[in-house]
Design an enzyme around this catalytic site. Structure first.
Site, PDB file in Angstrom:
ATOM      1  N   ALA A   1       0.873  -1.178   0.000  1.00 30.43           N
ATOM      2  CA  ALA A   1       0.000   0.000   0.000  1.00 30.43           C
ATOM      3  C   ALA A   1       0.903   1.218   0.000  1.00 30.43           C
ATOM      4  O   ALA A   1       2.055   1.145   0.453  1.00 30.43           O
ATOM      5  CB  ALA A   1      -0.864  -0.024   1.256  1.00 30.43           C
TER       6      ALA A   1
ATOM      7  N   GLU B   1      -0.570  -9.102  -0.838  1.00 26.75           N
ATOM      8  CA  GLU B   1      -2.009  -9.342  -0.613  1.00 26.75           C
ATOM      9  C   GLU B   1      -2.777  -9.355  -1.947  1.00 26.75           C
ATOM     10  O   GLU B   1      -3.691 -10.152  -2.134  1.00 26.75           O
ATOM     11  CB  GLU B   1      -2.562  -8.281   0.347  1.00 26.75           C
ATOM     12  CG  GLU B   1      -2.019  -8.489   1.763  1.00 26.75           C
ATOM     13  CD  GLU B   1      -2.250  -7.304   2.684  1.00 26.75           C
ATOM     14  OE1 GLU B   1      -2.014  -6.156   2.259  1.00 26.75           O
ATOM     15  OE2 GLU B   1      -2.663  -7.527   3.829  1.00 26.75           O
TER      16      GLU B   1
END
Ligand code: CAA
Length: 259
Positions: free
Chosen positions: A66, A114
């Protein structure tokens, strides 16, 4: 919608989605997430698309997580919203009814790993590196890393990787079952295409059924065995089933239409 952070191309029924923020190691910011969502809800659903390959641009990273710069001053509520939105979008990929391959061409860290774990199959280049380094930033993973890593490699090794934040190489990732194949960077897309071409020769309805049944195994309150009975039964009403069984009995190769 014009994409600013993802390069897309459709060729031979494969949708290629290349994360394209190489200077930021393809870190996943808000814009990337809305583009991924749009991609899966508007482009990948088209009939001309039969499968998807997600990869990163440049030779260094698939996605390094992220975007830390974007969330560094978030509060508790914003943190929860960030995780919730990311999880919802990755769930669209995990339950997508056409095969999705992550072609991991370098770092797959935090949110990058992820994303790869939300895909159905993972292939890695030899230089790829994997990890959930969130604890080093003072956070837990937020896009379901604790869940999918544990599902894929088991609690023993998953909890070690999640608590240490350590990085592992492609060979170790394959040994743990985190990636299906390791190939050179030059062969990464070719090998992904080869695998998808094999899958695309099968009945798309049956392949979608497999995706759904496996998801059912991991879904709270859903009985995967019952889901399998449902999916199996549904297949008997399809042209693909008639074609597959007829082809077998006539000693020829089946040509599936997905109907
Ligand atoms: N977010 C924002 N920017 C990032 C980034 C990220 N996750 N990862 C790398 N970048 C940026 C760097 O800031 C740098 O930008 P500038 O040139 O503008 O400074 C550029 O990408 C190149 O990175 P480095 O100079 O750090 O490259 P390196 O080769 O020295 O190191 C690396 C590579 C080890 C991957 C290192 O960049 C790194 O550790 N990145 C962060 C990895 C990480 O912690 N990921 C988890 C993010 S949190 C998360 O994902 C939470 C969640 O689950 C929801």
């Amino acid at each position: 919608m014009g994409y600013k952070n993802i390069l897309i191309e459709i060729k031979d029924a494969i949708l290629y989605a290349k994360l394209n923020r190489p200077k930021q190691l393809n870190a996943l910011n808000k814009e990337v997430f809305s583009e991924i969502k749009h991609l899966f809800t508007n482009i990948a659903v088209k009939d001309e698309v039969k499968s998807v390959i997600i990869t990163g641009s440049g030779e260094k990273a698939f996605a390094a997580g992220a975007d830390i710069k974007e969330f560094a001053d978030f509060n508790i509520e914003q943190g929860k919203a960030l995780a919730s939105n990311g999880q919802k979008i990755f769930k669209i990929i995990e339950t997508f009814n056409k095969p999705v391959v992550a072609a991991i061409n370098g770092f797959a860290l935090g949110g990058g790993l992820e994303l790869a774990m939300a895909c159905h199959i993972r292939l890695a280049s030899t230089n790829a590196r994997f990890g959930q380094p969130e604890v080093s930033l003072g956070v837990t993973p937020g896009y379901a890393g604790t869940q999918r890593l544990t599902q894929l490699i088991g609690k023993g090794k998953s909890i070690e990787l999640l608590m240490t934040g350590a990085m592992i190489n492609a060979e170790e990732a394959q040994r743990l079952g985190l990636v299906n194949y390791v190939v050179s960077q030059d062969d990464l897309i070719g090998k992904s295409e080869k695998l998808l071409k094999t899958i695309m020769k099968q009945s798309p309805i049956a392949v979608a059924g497999v995706i759904q049944c496996i998801d059912a195994y991991f879904t709270e309150g859903v009985d995967g065995f019952k889901s399998e009975i449902e999916e199996f039964g549904k297949c008997f009403g399809t042209e693909d089933f008639k074609e597959g069984t007829n082809a077998f009995m006539n000693k020829r190769k089946a040509i599936f239409t997905g109907k």
